[in-house]
Design a protein around this motif. Sequence first.
Motif, PDB file in Angstrom:
ATOM      1  N   GLY A 195      31.774  39.811  49.435  1.00 40.49           N
ATOM      2  CA  GLY A 195      32.529  39.804  48.193  1.00 40.49           C
ATOM      3  C   GLY A 195      33.964  40.235  48.419  1.00 40.49           C
ATOM      4  O   GLY A 195      34.915  39.510  48.129  1.00 40.49           O
ATOM      5  N   ILE A 196      34.146  41.451  48.953  1.00 30.81           N
ATOM      6  CA  ILE A 196      35.476  41.991  49.247  1.00 30.81           C
ATOM      7  C   ILE A 196      35.474  42.443  50.702  1.00 30.81           C
ATOM      8  O   ILE A 196      34.717  43.332  51.078  1.00 30.81           O
ATOM      9  N   TYR A 197      36.305  41.822  51.519  1.00 29.00           N
ATOM     10  CA  TYR A 197      36.386  42.137  52.947  1.00 29.00           C
ATOM     11  C   TYR A 197      37.754  42.743  53.230  1.00 29.00           C
ATOM     12  O   TYR A 197      38.792  42.126  52.962  1.00 29.00           O
ATOM     13  N   LEU A 198      37.749  43.972  53.773  1.00 30.54           N
ATOM     14  CA  LEU A 198      38.992  44.680  54.060  1.00 30.54           C
ATOM     15  C   LEU A 198      39.023  45.056  55.534  1.00 30.54           C
ATOM     16  O   LEU A 198      38.110  45.711  56.036  1.00 30.54           O
ATOM     17  N   ILE A 218      30.781  44.805  49.539  1.00 32.65           N
ATOM     18  CA  ILE A 218      32.071  45.329  49.999  1.00 32.65           C
ATOM     19  C   ILE A 218      31.949  45.610  51.488  1.00 32.65           C
ATOM     20  O   ILE A 218      31.058  46.337  51.909  1.00 32.65           O
ATOM     21  N   HIS A 219      32.837  45.048  52.280  1.00 38.92           N
ATOM     22  CA  HIS A 219      32.795  45.176  53.739  1.00 38.92           C
ATOM     23  C   HIS A 219      34.133  45.758  54.190  1.00 38.92           C
ATOM     24  O   HIS A 219      35.174  45.120  54.030  1.00 38.92           O
ATOM     25  N   SER A 227      39.926  53.988  48.660  1.00 39.32           N
ATOM     26  CA  SER A 227      38.863  54.416  47.760  1.00 39.32           C
ATOM     27  C   SER A 227      38.063  53.219  47.280  1.00 39.32           C
ATOM     28  O   SER A 227      38.616  52.145  47.019  1.00 39.32           O
ATOM     29  N   ILE A 228      36.744  53.430  47.185  1.00 40.47           N
ATOM     30  CA  ILE A 228      35.810  52.416  46.687  1.00 40.47           C
ATOM     31  C   ILE A 228      35.063  53.075  45.541  1.00 40.47           C
ATOM     32  O   ILE A 228      34.219  53.938  45.756  1.00 40.47           O
ATOM     33  N   SER A 229      35.396  52.703  44.312  1.00 35.48           N
ATOM     34  CA  SER A 229      34.883  53.464  43.181  1.00 35.48           C
ATOM     35  C   SER A 229      34.444  52.570  42.031  1.00 35.48           C
ATOM     36  O   SER A 229      35.038  51.511  41.775  1.00 35.48           O
ATOM     37  N   ALA A 240      27.516  48.301  50.209  1.00 35.57           N
ATOM     38  CA  ALA A 240      28.810  48.638  50.813  1.00 35.57           C
ATOM     39  C   ALA A 240      28.606  48.904  52.291  1.00 35.57           C
ATOM     40  O   ALA A 240      27.818  49.764  52.669  1.00 35.57           O
ATOM     41  N   MET A 241      29.306  48.170  53.131  1.00 35.68           N
ATOM     42  CA  MET A 241      29.303  48.386  54.572  1.00 35.68           C
ATOM     43  C   MET A 241      30.648  48.997  54.930  1.00 35.68           C
ATOM     44  O   MET A 241      31.683  48.330  54.874  1.00 35.68           O
ATOM     45  N   VAL A 242      30.649  50.298  55.274  1.00 33.95           N
ATOM     46  CA  VAL A 242      31.880  51.032  55.542  1.00 33.95           C
ATOM     47  C   VAL A 242      31.870  51.412  57.018  1.00 33.95           C
ATOM     48  O   VAL A 242      31.006  52.152  57.474  1.00 33.95           O
ATOM     49  N   MET A 243      32.862  50.933  57.770  1.00 37.34           N
ATOM     50  CA  MET A 243      32.824  51.062  59.226  1.00 37.34           C
ATOM     51  C   MET A 243      34.191  51.469  59.767  1.00 37.34           C
ATOM     52  O   MET A 243      35.227  50.927  59.368  1.00 37.34           O
TER      53      MET A 243
END
Length: 455
Positions: A195-198, A218-219, A227-229, A240-243
């Motif tokens: 959906g959202i790739y950063l 969210i990647h 921030s992811i809120s 949410a994949m936070v790496m």
Amino acid sequence: MIPSINTNNTGTLRILILMLFSLFLMYPASCGTVSANPNPEVISLQPIIDAANNGDSITLAPGTYLGPVHIDKRLTINGEGRATLLNSYPDAEVAVLISADDAKLKGLNIQQDNGGEAAAIRVEADQVTLEDLSIHTAGFGIVLREANDCVIANNKIRWFTPKGAASGTRGNGIDLYNSQGTNIRANEISYLRDGIYLENSRNTKVDQNRLYYLRYAIHCMYINGSSISNNIGEYNITGAMVMGVKDVVVSGNSFRKQSQNVHSQGILLYDVSTSSIVNNLVEGNRVGIYMQQSSDNTLQNNLVLRNYIGIQFEGAGGNQFQRNGFIANVIEAHATGSKNNQMNGNYWDSFEGLDITGDGISDLPYAINPFYQQLITKNAAYQLFFQSPGMTFLSDMYTNGKAQWSTDPTPLMQLQLDKATQGQASGGQGLVMLVGLLLLFVSVITIIYMGVLRL
């Protein structure tokens, strides 16, 4: 002698006059506001952009416009929700390319027919605003490359057909690379890859987005200070994949029903440090929160509800883990190779504590027993004996390496959560209660009705 007039030439002359008059309307003189009135047929949008001056506002009349287009001026283009841009040229990788700072694109419907790496919108400028757009794409939705301080708000982005190619072969809804300070809020994205790739996009705000039927809702990779809120993600492989991040806040999100894949998680944290994961709801996922090779983070006031595994640590140490609530998970927690995590003041609904002092805190610690998880890892068939009397007995007897087990020394006797998380939970519980009451009402009416018929 008066010359005769050929009627065919007269008709041709009239057509030419009408065309010139239309061109006069379409290409106005220099002014602050431009009104584009297209013919009923599809017309090219690029000449309208070329005719405008820097700083102009273009309001598109209802109709279908032909892309691709290049916005290289500081323009505001508004379709007011009634204008559609169609891009079907096979060689066009981008339907709308924006290379001018402070450009604004609003209220436009965009249909990007080209797949692969082709994007509906590509931004290569700063302080660009994209809002109230409706995008159907066979490739990517919105792509930012080295574009800083942009706003992406209130857009709807969707793949062409809900069924078809696997999600991994589609493009991303919003894709950022090396773009700092972007505000991504209140977008709805579905049926794409991520959906959202950063990536390499620091100080980004991702807020109040709705994300469905994706691989990763969210990647994030290397987005320090972001921030992811308050986002909602459902029916994705992972919420949410936070790496590879530092100093990131993940708060107030709801990630539910990520359970269709063996690798599904509500929140996946990999190589994350000095970050805060607070006030989130993870419900009905295969794994609620999965933390791997992450350290020095704070996990607080999260509600972990009805997951197969509530939280799983792997090679994660030195994290603060407090005031989280675990309810109705098949396996509440699993930890391997994870040391020095400070767990205290969490609520574990399956734990039978003992509160002698009456302070709401159990005087008995809660230790995460790894027996069952280790057993099914070696032989998955043992899952058939989950919660059987024999399995429970063996688990209670297992004490090997207990000193190294992850332990909550002060577990709560009752659930205590932040108001925001309680509101998320009560919303889900309220829906379940409403459905239950409706079913009960129907059952009662049916019983009464059948009883009357028998009489």
